[in-house]
Design an enzyme around this catalytic site. Structure first.
Site, PDB file in Angstrom:
ATOM      1  N   HIS A   1       0.842  -1.200   0.000  1.00 15.23           N
ATOM      2  CA  HIS A   1       0.000   0.000   0.000  1.00 15.23           C
ATOM      3  C   HIS A   1       0.873   1.243   0.000  1.00 15.23           C
ATOM      4  CE1 HIS A   1       0.868  -0.539   4.371  1.00 15.23           C
ATOM      5  NE2 HIS A   1       0.919   0.767   4.368  1.00 15.23           N
TER       6      HIS A   1
ATOM      7  N   HIS B   1      -5.700  -1.830   4.750  1.00 15.91           N
ATOM      8  CA  HIS B   1      -5.565  -0.696   3.828  1.00 15.91           C
ATOM      9  C   HIS B   1      -4.855  -1.117   2.552  1.00 15.91           C
ATOM     10  CE1 HIS B   1      -1.952  -0.785   6.137  1.00 15.91           C
ATOM     11  NE2 HIS B   1      -1.632   0.484   6.134  1.00 15.91           N
TER      12      HIS B   1
ATOM     13  N   HIS C   1       4.750   7.252   2.421  1.00 16.74           N
ATOM     14  CA  HIS C   1       5.556   6.045   2.256  1.00 16.74           C
ATOM     15  C   HIS C   1       4.925   5.047   1.290  1.00 16.74           C
ATOM     16  CE1 HIS C   1       2.897   4.456   5.606  1.00 16.74           C
ATOM     17  NE2 HIS C   1       2.986   3.350   4.896  1.00 16.74           N
TER      18      HIS C   1
ATOM     19  N   HIS D   1       1.609  -0.466  15.143  1.00 15.43           N
ATOM     20  CA  HIS D   1       0.623   0.601  14.973  1.00 15.43           C
ATOM     21  C   HIS D   1      -0.634   0.283  15.774  1.00 15.43           C
ATOM     22  CE1 HIS D   1       2.635   2.784  11.841  1.00 15.43           C
ATOM     23  NE2 HIS D   1       2.628   1.784  10.992  1.00 15.43           N
TER      24      HIS D   1
ATOM     25  N   TYR E   1       9.945   1.655   9.846  1.00 17.13           N
ATOM     26  CA  TYR E   1      10.038   2.675   8.795  1.00 17.13           C
ATOM     27  C   TYR E   1      11.478   3.100   8.598  1.00 17.13           C
ATOM     28  CZ  TYR E   1       4.994   3.320   8.844  1.00 17.13           C
ATOM     29  OH  TYR E   1       3.650   3.126   8.744  1.00 17.13           O
TER      30      TYR E   1
ATOM     31  N   GLU F   1       8.155   1.437   4.287  1.00 17.65           N
ATOM     32  CA  GLU F   1       7.751   0.636   5.439  1.00 17.65           C
ATOM     33  C   GLU F   1       7.865  -0.828   5.045  1.00 17.65           C
ATOM     34  OE1 GLU F   1       3.489   0.338   6.277  1.00 17.65           O
ATOM     35  OE2 GLU F   1       3.888   0.029   8.412  1.00 17.65           O
TER      36      GLU F   1
END
Lengths: 307, 100
Positions: A153, A199, A214, A246, A255, A265
């Site tokens: 993503h 996501h 990112h 997260h 990251y 990431e």
């Protein structure tokens, strides 16, 4: 409601030095270079991806993201989505077959956050790298570095998130998996998906349009994320934050930056979602915990360092 | 090993920078925090400084943050300059907001 968008297909990233960038994405992330074109662009893929490329690197005098592309089910879906985008009032640009090597025709449009997106239906199917489609082994030998599994993503920063939501949800058929809401009820972050992943694309509000936060690549396990952290130290690569977890998506993550300052990431885990799931909401007051579940404090760099 | 002195006249900090080392890397390795640290790759503009005196070589920097006129003024990214003489620097007035 699904409209035929299947998944993230590619991202074109601008880099200051193409050789340094190729070294970073192949030797450190473990992607495989699959081609180059006469513009000097370099095409790469992660080993489990079935199409020829997912990352395109272009040398330029400022880093950032040119566009992100989504693969749609077939030509009929592409035609319908093109009509729907135009009916929604967006300008749609045509990119002919072959403009990206071994990729079919693409349509490109820019949303109100200032980011360009593409849809396409065809790309040369090369199969997973190093394993057969029949009786495949568990993984291929010869992978390098972090052994990235797939391009997963992107996260973008920009304004007008409500208008962007409208395009992705109502025109492209994504659904909202997670969001951050401020005390006034305004959505300041939206995590959108066309799949079961938490996501396929995410946006965080910023007044300045068109910013790239990112590109993210999937790893299988937490051990892989720790090993990625080791490799970041071994190669003296610029680290941002992690390994950590997260709150948003609950993914386990690290990251770091490519040699041109584009953030990368690698992560594992993360929740799943179906279209009947209600969105997960994080309160803006708790943004520290939403972003960094362990520290529960934001690091300024994560919010403001962008390309 | 050849080393150069870097004096940040905005904050009063002084640190040494080895030949071939970037100003930002030298600062971080000595434990100073007098220039904001961003991507360390010449991309984000976070570590913008102004060089008041001294000489240095430049690596590649984003043209968005360091257009030719900025370079002429000594407005550069600390992660991408390599001293060839002692430097006096100051933090760019936009430092910390350069990537807003």
């Amino acid at each position: 409601m699904r409209k035929g968008v299947m998944r993230p297909g590619h991202v074109q990233v601008r880099v200051l030095d193409i050789d340094e960038a190729v070294q970073h994405y192949t030797e450190l992330l473990g992607m495989i270079e699959t081609d180059r074109d006469d513009q000097g662009r370099v095409y790469l893929k992660a080993w489990t991806e079935v199409d020829k490329f997912s990352l395109v690197l272009r040398e330029a005098d400022e880093p950032g993201c040119d566009f992100m592309g989504f693969k749609v089910l077939d030509e009929a879906a592409l035609n319908q989505l093109e009509k729907d985008l135009v009916a929604h009032g967006l300008e749609v640009e045509q990119l002919p077959e072959g403009e990206l090597k071994d990729c079919g025709r693409r349509i490109r449009f820019t949303v109100a956050s200032g980011h360009a997106f593409e849809l396409y239906a065809d790309k040369t199917y090369t199969g997973k790298w190093g394993v057969s489609d029949v009786n495949p082994e568990a993984w291929p030998r010869g992978l390098k570095g972090m052994k990235a599994v797939r391009f997963d993503h992107c996260l973008f920063y920009g304004p007008n998130l409500a208008a962007v939501y409208d395009v992705f949800v109502n025109v492209l058929g994504f659904h909202l998996a997670e969001q951050v809401i401020d005390p006034e009820g305004t959505r300041i972050a939206q995590f959108l998906t066309a799949s079961m992943k938490e996501h396929d694309i995410a946006f965080i509000h910023s007044d300045k349009p068109g910013q790239f936060h990112h590109a993210s690549f999937f790893l299988e396990t937490w051990e892989d994320v720790l090993r990625a952290a080791d490799l970041i130290s071994m190669t003296d690569t610029s680290i941002d934050i992690g390994p950590t977890r997260h709150g948003l998506t609950h993914g386990k993550t690290i990251y770091f930056f490519d040699p041109s300052g584009n953030r990368n990431e690698v992560f594992c885990g993360g929740d799943y979602t179906y279209p009947d799931h209600k969105p997960i909401t994080w309160k803006a007051e708790d943004l520290g915990k939403a972003i960094f579940y362990h520290d529960r404090v934001l690091n300024e760099r994560f919010l403001t360092v962008l390309t | 090993m050849v080393a150069y002195q870097v004096y940040n006249r905005t904050t009063g900090d002084r640190f040494s920078c080895e030949e071939g080392q970037s100003v930002l890397k030298a600062m971080e390795s000595k434990g100073y925090k007098c220039v904001p640290v961003g991507c360390r790759g010449g991309g984000c503009g976070f570590c913008m400084i102004k060089v008041i005196s001294g000489s240095y070589e430049c690596g590649k920097m984003s043209k968005r943050h360091c257009p030719p006129e900025a370079l002429e003024n000594g407005e550069v990214l600390a992660c991408r300059i390599y001293p060839t003489k002692d430097l006096v620097i100051e933090c760019h007035s936009e430092a910390g907001n350069a990537a807003d």
